[in-house]
Design an enzyme around this catalytic site. Structure first.
Site, PDB file in Angstrom:
ATOM      1  N   ASP A 146      -4.256  -0.823   5.854  1.00 20.23           N
ATOM      2  CA  ASP A 146      -5.518  -0.689   5.131  1.00 20.23           C
ATOM      3  C   ASP A 146      -5.898  -1.914   4.316  1.00 20.23           C
ATOM      4  OD1 ASP A 146      -6.254   1.935   5.907  1.00 20.23           O
ATOM      5  OD2 ASP A 146      -4.590   2.687   4.708  1.00 20.23           O
ATOM      6  N   HIS A 155       4.630   1.427   2.212  1.00 17.31           N
ATOM      7  CA  HIS A 155       4.631   2.323   3.372  1.00 17.31           C
ATOM      8  C   HIS A 155       5.896   3.152   3.368  1.00 17.31           C
ATOM      9  CE1 HIS A 155       4.070   3.823   7.412  1.00 17.31           C
ATOM     10  NE2 HIS A 155       2.810   3.506   7.228  1.00 17.31           N
TER      11      HIS A 155
HETATM   12  N1  COA Z   1       1.448  -0.141  -5.530  1.00 17.67           N
HETATM   13  C1  COA Z   1       2.377  -0.151  -6.513  1.00 17.67           C
HETATM   14  N2  COA Z   1       3.568   0.436  -6.398  1.00 17.67           N
HETATM   15  C2  COA Z   1       3.845   1.048  -5.244  1.00 17.67           C
HETATM   16  C3  COA Z   1       2.925   1.097  -4.185  1.00 17.67           C
HETATM   17  C4  COA Z   1       1.698   0.455  -4.353  1.00 17.67           C
HETATM   18  N3  COA Z   1       0.797   0.465  -3.404  1.00 17.67           N
HETATM   19  N4  COA Z   1       3.466   1.763  -3.159  1.00 17.67           N
HETATM   20  C5  COA Z   1       4.687   2.148  -3.564  1.00 17.67           C
HETATM   21  N5  COA Z   1       4.898   1.711  -4.810  1.00 17.67           N
HETATM   22  C6  COA Z   1       6.105   1.929  -5.600  1.00 17.67           C
HETATM   23  C7  COA Z   1       6.081   3.314  -6.245  1.00 17.67           C
HETATM   24  O1  COA Z   1       5.464   3.317  -7.494  1.00 17.67           O
HETATM   25  C8  COA Z   1       7.538   3.624  -6.300  1.00 17.67           C
HETATM   26  O2  COA Z   1       8.095   2.899  -7.346  1.00 17.67           O
HETATM   27  P1  COA Z   1       9.177   3.551  -8.306  1.00 17.67           P
HETATM   28  O3  COA Z   1      10.344   3.856  -7.406  1.00 17.67           O
HETATM   29  O4  COA Z   1       9.427   2.510  -9.318  1.00 17.67           O
HETATM   30  O5  COA Z   1       8.552   4.802  -8.873  1.00 17.67           O
HETATM   31  C9  COA Z   1       8.082   3.028  -5.012  1.00 17.67           C
HETATM   32  O6  COA Z   1       7.221   1.925  -4.723  1.00 17.67           O
HETATM   33  C10 COA Z   1       8.111   3.999  -3.845  1.00 17.67           C
HETATM   34  O7  COA Z   1       6.780   4.472  -3.645  1.00 17.67           O
HETATM   35  P2  COA Z   1       6.386   5.928  -3.186  1.00 17.67           P
HETATM   36  O8  COA Z   1       5.020   6.251  -3.656  1.00 17.67           O
HETATM   37  O9  COA Z   1       7.486   6.888  -3.552  1.00 17.67           O
HETATM   38  O10 COA Z   1       6.388   5.756  -1.635  1.00 17.67           O
HETATM   39  P3  COA Z   1       5.899   6.823  -0.569  1.00 17.67           P
HETATM   40  O11 COA Z   1       6.691   6.564   0.640  1.00 17.67           O
HETATM   41  O12 COA Z   1       5.927   8.190  -1.141  1.00 17.67           O
HETATM   42  O13 COA Z   1       4.371   6.478  -0.347  1.00 17.67           O
HETATM   43  C11 COA Z   1       2.484   5.236   0.260  1.00 17.67           C
HETATM   44  C12 COA Z   1       3.930   5.589   0.606  1.00 17.67           C
HETATM   45  C13 COA Z   1       1.883   4.452   1.396  1.00 17.67           C
HETATM   46  C14 COA Z   1       1.667   6.536   0.095  1.00 17.67           C
HETATM   47  C15 COA Z   1       2.483   4.418  -1.044  1.00 17.67           C
HETATM   48  O14 COA Z   1       3.117   3.188  -0.810  1.00 17.67           O
HETATM   49  C16 COA Z   1       1.097   4.233  -1.600  1.00 17.67           C
HETATM   50  O15 COA Z   1       0.603   5.090  -2.338  1.00 17.67           O
HETATM   51  N6  COA Z   1       0.409   3.108  -1.239  1.00 17.67           N
HETATM   52  C17 COA Z   1      -0.951   2.894  -1.658  1.00 17.67           C
HETATM   53  C18 COA Z   1      -1.901   3.702  -0.799  1.00 17.67           C
HETATM   54  C19 COA Z   1      -2.018   3.132   0.586  1.00 17.67           C
HETATM   55  O16 COA Z   1      -2.172   1.959   0.784  1.00 17.67           O
HETATM   56  N7  COA Z   1      -2.017   4.043   1.562  1.00 17.67           N
HETATM   57  C20 COA Z   1      -2.170   3.687   2.960  1.00 17.67           C
HETATM   58  C21 COA Z   1      -0.914   3.929   3.732  1.00 17.67           C
HETATM   59  S1  COA Z   1      -1.037   3.295   5.363  1.00 17.67           S
END
Ligand code: COA
Length: 380
Positions: free
Chosen positions: A317, A266
């Site tokens: 989710d 998140h």
């Molecule tokens: N699975 C694996 N790795 C994850 C992850 C996940 N669900 N969520 C974050 N990470 C990792 C990223 O790969 C990144 O790692 P790195 O620094 O080694 O590259 C780090 O954690 C930061 O993630 P990032 O995508 O930059 O965070 P964000 O704040 O931009 O995105 C979300 C937040 C929620 C979009 C992201 O966590 C995600 O895509 N989650 C899965 C989708 C989801 O469940 N969405 C519903 C949100 S309520």
């Protein structure tokens, strides 16, 4: 010469992380505490109901008994679709169509039947808001029934939005416990500070565009797998993994392959999403009841691996997927359910935006080419 724009260095090309885009009094996230209008989500999900929570989000106070009854009545009077609406909506394609794509179109279509759609006075805008909250579940249920060759089921005016959604979707009355549990899910999803779809709604509203346009923008943003679309992806992932034995290895391989595991992580919560805790309990109860406790057990296992391997916690989710599965809801309807609930939050944001509006118009830091001269096609 690059355009001179003062930029917040941490935010550029980083999803506006850490940027405060507006002031809001609707919901707040402080560490692992989510509050709607000052009430914690734990308090509301234990004691409130979706209608009362929607009133709270819009009016900034809990309704007195008479207010709540009047609010319920207004919603009940607006839940059903007219025969003309049913006819036109049933004519929309459904084969191979994602329910969120259909919902985006259907909500936009509702504006065409609404004489108040372009109104700017608060009373008319409130009528539009009531219609949208009242009808969102009716639309989703109609879509699912229609694609399965089943007739539209009209809502029962003496029942809640949550009860009616299950009734209209399945064509049979839900038992009281399931209706209550579903209502809890609606409360938990109703608002979430400046999430992607609420922000999309506010950006559209900030041009003083109408409510239907702002809600259609929000639905479009919610649809994506990084936002509301994740709940559907979670259940598809669990089905793909297939068994408890395979879960640990599957997730480790996914992480090694740099895949995002849906339902985890998140932008704001770093110490856990409080909604996931309530939903985990519901998932445990409901999957056991439906005789498919393995879905919860698998989810727990994945939760454990994700924490150990990546330090990531489940978001809203993750456990909602198995909650809806245990309720017998089709998997691609999970994200539309998010919209059935979140529409009340979007509307609160749209009204807050209108109340102190200035159009959103940020700047982009120029990184493109400059000084090029046009030449005819033959010389390129
Ligand atoms: N699975 C694996 N790795 C994850 C992850 C996940 N669900 N969520 C974050 N990470 C990792 C990223 O790969 C990144 O790692 P790195 O620094 O080694 O590259 C780090 O954690 C930061 O993630 P990032 O995508 O930059 O965070 P964000 O704040 O931009 O995105 C979300 C937040 C929620 C979009 C992201 O966590 C995600 O895509 N989650 C899965 C989708 C989801 O469940 N969405 C519903 C949100 S309520």
């Amino acid at each position: 010469m690059a355009t001179q724009v003062e930029v917040y260095a941490g935010a550029v090309d980083k999803g506006l992380e850490g940027v405060v885009a507006c002031t809001t009094g609707i919901s707040s996230i402080v560490d692992a505490t989510l509050m709607y209008r000052g009430y914690t989500i734990e308090d509301l999900s234990a004691h409130s109901n979706f209608e009362e929570t929607s009133f709270l989000l819009w009016e900034d106070r809990l309704p007195k008994e008479g207010d709540l009854n009047a609010f319920r009545k207004e919603l009940a009077e607006n839940m059903a679709l007219t025969p003309e609406q049913v006819k036109q909506l049933k004519a929309l394609p459904t084969k191979g169509v994602h329910p969120m794509a259909w919902l985006r179109t259907a909500v936009s279509m509702l504006a065409l039947w609404d004489a108040d759609a372009q109104a700017t006075d608060p009373a008319a805008q409130r009528r539009v808001a009531i219609r949208l909250v009242a009808k969102m579940g009716t639309l989703v249920a109609l879509f699912d029934r229609n694609r399965n060759g089943k007739d539209y089921v009209a809502p029962k005016p003496d029942k809640s939005i949550g009860w009616n959604f299950l009734y209209m979707l399945k064509g049979e009355e839900p038992n009281a416990e399931m209706a209550k549990d579903f209502d809890t899910c609606l409360i938990l999803h109703a608002d979430h500070e400046l999430n992607c779809s609420a922000f999309a709604a506010r950006v559209t509203a900030s041009s003083l565009s109408d409510i239907y346009s702002a809600v259609t923008s929000a639905i479009s943003a919610l649809k994506g797998p990084l936002h509301g679309g994740a709940n559907e992806q979670v259940m598809l992932m669990l089905k793909k993994i297939g068994s408890m034995d395979a879960a640990r290895t599957w997730i480790k391989e996914a992480l090694a392959g740099k895949q995002k595991v849906m339902g985890f992580g998140h932008r704001v919560y770093k110490n856990g999403d409080p909604r996931a805790k309530v939903l985990a309990q519901l998932s445990q109860k409901l999957t056991a009841k439906s005789g498919e406790g393995h879905w919860y057990e698998m989810s727990k296992e994945i939760d454990d691996v994700m924490q150990k391997e990546k330090g990531l916690l489940p978001n809203v989710d993750f456990y909602s997927a198995t909650v809806y599965y245990a309720m017998g809801i089709p998997i691609d309807i999970y994200t539309p359910i998010f919209a059935v609930s979140r529409v009340s939050g979007w509307l609160a944001h749209i009204f807050e935006q209108y109340s102190k509006n200035r159009i959103y118009r940020p700047r982009g830091e120029w990184i493109g080419k400059e000084g090029l001269k046009w030449v005819p096609p033959a010389q390129r």
